[in-house]
Design a protein around this motif. Sequence first.
Motif, short mmCIF file in Angstrom:
data_model
loop_
_atom_site.label_atom_id
_atom_site.label_comp_id
_atom_site.label_asym_id
_atom_site.label_seq_id
_atom_site.Cartn_x
_atom_site.Cartn_y
_atom_site.Cartn_z
N VAL A 64 -17.97 -29.06 -20.83
CA VAL A 64 -19.29 -28.79 -20.74
C VAL A 64 -19.91 -30.39 -20.84
O VAL A 64 -19.49 -31.06 -21.78
CB VAL A 64 -20.12 -28.03 -21.85
CG1 VAL A 64 -21.57 -28.23 -21.94
CG2 VAL A 64 -19.74 -26.61 -21.95
N VAL A 65 -20.77 -30.74 -19.87
CA VAL A 65 -21.31 -32.09 -20.16
C VAL A 65 -22.52 -31.97 -20.86
O VAL A 65 -23.54 -31.10 -20.92
CB VAL A 65 -21.94 -32.62 -18.62
CG1 VAL A 65 -22.65 -33.75 -18.58
CG2 VAL A 65 -20.68 -32.41 -17.56
N ALA A 66 -22.51 -32.76 -21.97
CA ALA A 66 -23.33 -32.96 -22.95
C ALA A 66 -24.90 -33.06 -22.62
O ALA A 66 -24.81 -34.05 -21.53
CB ALA A 66 -23.07 -33.81 -24.10
N ALA A 67 -25.91 -32.61 -22.97
CA ALA A 67 -27.20 -33.25 -22.63
C ALA A 67 -27.26 -34.67 -22.53
O ALA A 67 -26.80 -35.40 -23.56
CB ALA A 67 -28.28 -32.64 -23.65
N HIS A 68 -27.91 -35.27 -21.69
CA HIS A 68 -27.93 -36.81 -21.67
C HIS A 68 -29.28 -37.33 -20.89
O HIS A 68 -29.70 -36.56 -20.08
CB HIS A 68 -26.61 -37.36 -21.11
CG HIS A 68 -26.56 -36.87 -19.62
ND1 HIS A 68 -26.22 -35.63 -19.33
CD2 HIS A 68 -26.40 -37.44 -18.51
CE1 HIS A 68 -25.97 -35.63 -18.09
NE2 HIS A 68 -26.30 -36.84 -17.42
N ALA A 69 -29.73 -38.59 -21.34
CA ALA A 69 -30.52 -39.14 -20.31
C ALA A 69 -29.98 -40.03 -19.22
O ALA A 69 -28.80 -40.91 -19.64
CB ALA A 69 -31.44 -39.95 -21.24
N GLN A 70 -30.51 -40.05 -18.18
CA GLN A 70 -29.95 -40.93 -16.96
C GLN A 70 -31.07 -41.63 -16.19
O GLN A 70 -32.08 -40.81 -15.71
CB GLN A 70 -29.16 -39.81 -16.24
CG GLN A 70 -28.57 -40.68 -15.03
CD GLN A 70 -27.55 -39.83 -14.33
OE1 GLN A 70 -26.67 -39.20 -14.75
NE2 GLN A 70 -27.82 -39.77 -12.93
#
Length: 203
Positions: A64-70
């Motif tokens: 799972v791709v962890a929650a992140h800011a981009q």
Amino acid sequence: MSSLNTVTEYQFNFSVNGPQGESDGGFILTSLAGVTDTIALGQRPGLLHDPNGAQTMADPESPVVAAHAQTESHRYTMHFPDHAPRAHDPHYAAFEAYRRHHREGAVCFVGERVGTRHCAGSLELHHAVLEFATANAADPRALHRDFPEISETATVEEVATWLESSPGEFRWLCSFHHRGHGGAHTASHADWTAQLYVPGLIS
């Protein structure tokens, strides 16, 4: 479940017929040798491989791709047609009249969906389809497909009148969702539209 090796290894055997008769050969592919392609290693995508060659389905929920800011930025060139300064636009009075008449009770288009707690600044009236500076180059046939009230042979003047007076042209937005980071004039169309349904998507 069987324990899995961190090294994937497959051996390939073959026989060659030549002038001197038949000879046997073979080679081994291993992930340690730098081979990472799953097909080259004899693996099917989506499967796990154990030391005995058995294949089991990978957990569909992992990884799972962890929650992140981009951070996103967009740079492009606009090609505006000739147009009068906005202050000299004879249709601006119609725009102002619509704004004054419909301001009371108005709510940000985005805030209406995900909650006004995600809004900031005062309410502003947004041209949802065409901005004044682009009207002179608008193709009336293209507009007619989505707005049948516009004739396929509409003149520049008729298009300009429509874009400053038609309810279908206007959308109330708070300043953040109009001109801020989450604004219709700032964010990409895909991101701006997604924030209608994903609270706090853009900051």
